[in-house]
Design a protein around this motif. Structure first.
Motif, PDB file in Angstrom:
ATOM      1  N   ALA A 239      -3.119   0.994  -6.358  1.00  0.00           N
ATOM      2  CA  ALA A 239      -3.981   0.595  -5.243  1.00  0.00           C
ATOM      3  C   ALA A 239      -5.425   0.638  -5.692  1.00  0.00           C
ATOM      4  CB  ALA A 239      -3.774   1.531  -4.066  1.00  0.00           C
ATOM      5  N   PHE A 240      -6.264  -0.215  -5.128  1.00  0.00           N
ATOM      6  CA  PHE A 240      -7.688  -0.291  -5.413  1.00  0.00           C
ATOM      7  C   PHE A 240      -7.978  -0.714  -6.846  1.00  0.00           C
ATOM      8  CE2 PHE A 240      -7.148   3.772  -2.869  1.00  0.00           C
ATOM      9  CZ  PHE A 240      -7.017   3.097  -1.678  1.00  0.00           C
TER      10      PHE A 240
ATOM     11  N   PHE B 294       2.526   1.508  -3.426  1.00  0.00           N
ATOM     12  CA  PHE B 294       1.601   1.836  -4.514  1.00  0.00           C
ATOM     13  C   PHE B 294       1.244   3.313  -4.560  1.00  0.00           C
ATOM     14  CE2 PHE B 294      -0.573  -2.584  -4.974  1.00  0.00           C
ATOM     15  CZ  PHE B 294       0.632  -3.071  -5.441  1.00  0.00           C
ATOM     16  N   SER B 295       1.478   4.012  -3.472  1.00  0.00           N
ATOM     17  CA  SER B 295       1.079   5.412  -3.399  1.00  0.00           C
ATOM     18  C   SER B 295       1.672   6.199  -4.566  1.00  0.00           C
ATOM     19  CB  SER B 295       1.573   5.992  -2.079  1.00  0.00           C
ATOM     20  OG  SER B 295       1.706   7.387  -2.194  1.00  0.00           O
ATOM     21  N   PRO B 296       0.889   7.076  -5.180  1.00  0.00           N
ATOM     22  CA  PRO B 296       1.381   7.832  -6.340  1.00  0.00           C
ATOM     23  C   PRO B 296       2.597   8.702  -6.022  1.00  0.00           C
ATOM     24  CG  PRO B 296      -0.997   8.055  -6.112  1.00  0.00           C
ATOM     25  CD  PRO B 296      -0.515   7.343  -4.902  1.00  0.00           C
ATOM     26  N   ASN B 297       2.927   8.839  -4.727  1.00  0.00           N
ATOM     27  CA  ASN B 297       4.103   9.643  -4.374  1.00  0.00           C
ATOM     28  C   ASN B 297       5.403   8.860  -4.432  1.00  0.00           C
ATOM     29  OD1 ASN B 297       2.082  11.476  -3.674  1.00  0.00           O
ATOM     30  ND2 ASN B 297       2.051  10.708  -1.573  1.00  0.00           N
TER      31      ASN B 297
ATOM     32  N   SER C 171      -1.623   7.162   3.220  1.00  0.00           N
ATOM     33  CA  SER C 171      -0.577   6.625   2.361  1.00  0.00           C
ATOM     34  C   SER C 171      -0.596   7.280   0.984  1.00  0.00           C
ATOM     35  CB  SER C 171      -0.752   5.108   2.221  1.00  0.00           C
ATOM     36  OG  SER C 171      -1.973   4.820   1.598  1.00  0.00           O
ATOM     37  N   GLY C 172      -1.568   8.137   0.725  1.00  0.00           N
ATOM     38  CA  GLY C 172      -1.609   8.857  -0.554  1.00  0.00           C
ATOM     39  C   GLY C 172      -2.327   8.111  -1.647  1.00  0.00           C
ATOM     40  N   ASN C 173      -2.909   6.950  -1.331  1.00  0.00           N
ATOM     41  CA  ASN C 173      -3.590   6.187  -2.364  1.00  0.00           C
ATOM     42  C   ASN C 173      -4.988   6.706  -2.646  1.00  0.00           C
ATOM     43  OD1 ASN C 173      -1.775   3.967  -3.228  1.00  0.00           O
ATOM     44  ND2 ASN C 173      -1.711   3.593  -1.039  1.00  0.00           N
TER      45      ASN C 173
ATOM     46  N   GLN D 139      -3.908   4.318 -11.046  1.00  0.00           N
ATOM     47  CA  GLN D 139      -3.020   4.016  -9.940  1.00  0.00           C
ATOM     48  C   GLN D 139      -3.180   2.552  -9.545  1.00  0.00           C
ATOM     49  OE1 GLN D 139      -5.106   6.907  -7.188  1.00  0.00           O
ATOM     50  NE2 GLN D 139      -4.461   5.294  -5.793  1.00  0.00           N
TER      51      GLN D 139
ATOM     52  N   LEU E 236       0.837  -1.201   0.000  1.00  0.00           N
ATOM     53  CA  LEU E 236       0.000   0.000   0.000  1.00  0.00           C
ATOM     54  C   LEU E 236       0.871   1.249   0.000  1.00  0.00           C
ATOM     55  CD1 LEU E 236      -3.029   0.863   0.247  1.00  0.00           C
ATOM     56  CD2 LEU E 236      -2.584   1.188   2.655  1.00  0.00           C
ATOM     57  N   VAL E 237       1.917   1.208   0.813  1.00  0.00           N
ATOM     58  CA  VAL E 237       2.835   2.343   0.857  1.00  0.00           C
ATOM     59  C   VAL E 237       3.548   2.491  -0.488  1.00  0.00           C
ATOM     60  CG1 VAL E 237       4.916   3.232   1.944  1.00  0.00           C
ATOM     61  CG2 VAL E 237       3.155   2.181   3.348  1.00  0.00           C
TER      62      VAL E 237
ATOM     63  N   GLN F 253      -5.914   5.211   6.811  1.00  0.00           N
ATOM     64  CA  GLN F 253      -4.663   4.705   6.233  1.00  0.00           C
ATOM     65  C   GLN F 253      -4.608   4.906   4.717  1.00  0.00           C
ATOM     66  OE1 GLN F 253      -3.848   0.418   6.557  1.00  0.00           O
ATOM     67  NE2 GLN F 253      -3.261   0.939   8.641  1.00  0.00           N
ATOM     68  N   PHE F 254      -5.745   4.663   4.049  1.00  0.00           N
ATOM     69  CA  PHE F 254      -5.800   4.821   2.591  1.00  0.00           C
ATOM     70  C   PHE F 254      -5.443   6.254   2.184  1.00  0.00           C
ATOM     71  CE2 PHE F 254      -8.986   1.121   1.720  1.00  0.00           C
ATOM     72  CZ  PHE F 254      -7.924   0.238   1.690  1.00  0.00           C
TER      73      PHE F 254
END
Lengths: 230, 249
Positions: free
Chosen positions: A87-88, A68-71, B166-168, A85, A65-66, B162-163
């Motif tokens: 995630a999800f 996958f973040s766009p950052n 974490s920036g998602n 993106q 999850l960390v 959390q979602f």
């Protein structure tokens, strides 16, 4: 049974098929290389491959999850490549499952390769078969049952995946809501009837899958038995 | 031979003393608590006046899971649910001590968007089917917010946080308590970029506590219960990001 449950079932099977096929493609050359490799680093490679077996899926899920973040680099790269993106999304859970089920596909292949390498291969080399000929006429036929059990192990293991998808999925019907998540949902919402129905179906699918697996393994054992007597 | 006798005697006394000791020492209490209230509860219990007398074990989990464990005989003495529905169901099944249902905290929602001009098309909420926070968030969105972003459903309110964290997900309707706890820990300004949603615009998120009928430690459970509901502790809970419990309003 609810319509969303059918969607979830279909999605789960799709995820398991895609994951195990991709894993076969990825693991085949790696297992081949690793079974021929005799260097000092071998235990380290094997440990890396076995790690997803030991690490809890929630841990894998959290770091994915960390990541996958766009950052992050991975997230940014994927976004610029596909426009979505990770995630999800379905691709995200496929990527997660690839890591999660890797040992289950790799292990049988490694065993299969080391068996083939030991005797039949040297015999074929002595007979003057080219590497290409050995691959298609010796390796593939001998490894047929191994490949099938690697596939079905990967498939079965992905069917039961939960913690990882829970962490990175976001529970979107038709995209990331797999059966285990739908089940958890029903239990959480106190809808035990729906949970029972869905469990029953999952139970049946898993059982059939495992029966098939042990059928393949039987022929695999036969192969090993013949090997032992020779 | 006498040495062996001595040793056996010694062992006998040792075991006896050990047993007496464990009987006289402390009361044990096993509390099941909804994950979103575990950290606050720990914090509150640590400085409780009975911290040395009562040995407390916490089992944190999703309220729904804890509920199923309780109806199947899990050995809990108390249950702090994240909602009012499950305590009511336990009452229906006659599994709780009479008059032991109380609201210990009322959740507050906040719309959180750490980056103002984010192109992210997701909004995270807790799953409305199972979480009262999610239900309230959905209610608020349907009537007031009417966002055109796609929803991602977290399995509880902490994961919704959390979602976004974490920036998602670009934004989320999360618990004020999560934001306050995160700010307390990391002092990052992004945890301040929220707007609190007005109480009247979503159904109240009442988190209730019950004492279970199967308990052997009623006295200890009552001590914990009255401590939680005391005005001093209630105002502390308010400061952690909850509304005042309604018996005190």
């Amino acid at each position: 049974m609810l319509e969303t449950d059918f969607t979830a079932l279909f999605l789960t099977v799709k995820l398991a098929v895609i994951t195990s096929l991709l894993l076969l493609i990825i693991c085949f050359p790696i297992a081949w290389l690793l079974s021929n490799y005799r260097g000092r680093l071998k235990p380290y490679f094997e440990a890396v491959i076995a790690l997803p077996l030991v690490l809890p899926p929630t841990l894998l899920g959290f770091y994915l999850l960390v990541a996958f973040s766009p950052n992050t680099i991975l997230g940014e790269f994927w976004q610029s490549l596909t426009g979505h993106q990770l995630a999800f999304s379905f691709s995200g859970i496929v990527l997660g499952s690839l890591i999660y089920s890797l040992p289950f596909v790799m292990q049988p292949l490694l065993v299969g390769f080391s068996q083939v390498n030991s005797q039949y291969n040297s015999a074929a080399i002595a007979l003057g078969f080219s590497a290409r000929k050995r691959f298609f006429y010796l390796l593939i036929p001998l490894l047929k049952s191994t490949i099938l059990s690697a596939f079905s192990l990967g498939f079965a293991h992905t069917l039961g995946e939960f913690g990882l998808v829970l962490m990175i999925g976001g529970n979107i019907p038709g995209e990331t809501q797999v059966v285990s998540i739908a089940l958890y949902d029903h239990v959480e919402a106190l809808n035990y009837q729906a949970a029972h129905e869905l469990s029953l179906i999952l139970f049946a699918i898993s059982f059939i899958c495992l029966v098939l697996l042990f059928k393949f393994n039987r022929s695999n054992l036969g192969f090993r038995g013949a090997n032992a007597t020779s | 031979m006498s040495m062996l006798y001595n040793r056996v005697c010694y062992y006998f006394w040792f075991v006896l003393l050990l047993n007496i000791n464990s009987v006289s020492a402390t009361e044990n209490l096993h509390i099941a608590v909804a994950s979103n209230f575990k950290a606050p509860l720990e914090q509150l219990l640590n400085k409780a006046p009975f911290a040395d007398e009562i040995e407390i074990t916490l089992s944190a989990g999703a309220s729904g899971v804890l509920y199923s464990q309780i109806i199947h005989g899990a050995p809990f003495d108390m249950f702090l649910s994240a909602d009012a529905k499950r305590p009511a169901l336990l009452k229906q099944q006659d599994l709780i001590i009479k008059e032991s249902i109380h609201t210990y905290a009322t959740g507050v929602l906040a719309l959180w968007q750490p980056e103002l001009n984010s192109s992210n098309s997701y909004i995270a909420i807790a799953n409305p089917r199972s979480s009262p926070y999610g239900e309230a968030a959905k209610y608020y969105n349907d009537r007031y917010l009417k966002t055109n972003l796609s929803f991602v459903l977290a399995h509880n309110i902490t994961q919704a946080f959390q979602f976004v964290d974490s920036g998602n997900a670009g934004q989320g309707i999360v618990a004020l308590a999560s934001l306050k706890a995160a700010y307390q820990q990391h002092a990052n300004d992004k945890y301040l970029a929220y707007t609190q949603l007005p109480y009247q615009q979503y159904p109240a998120i009442t988190q209730q506590v019950v004492v279970l009928k199967s308990t052997d430690n009623l006295a200890a459970a009552n001590k914990v219960l009255s401590y939680l509901l005391s005005p001093a502790v209630q105002s502390e809970i308010t400061e952690l990001g909850y509304q005042k419990a309604c018996s005190q309003c």
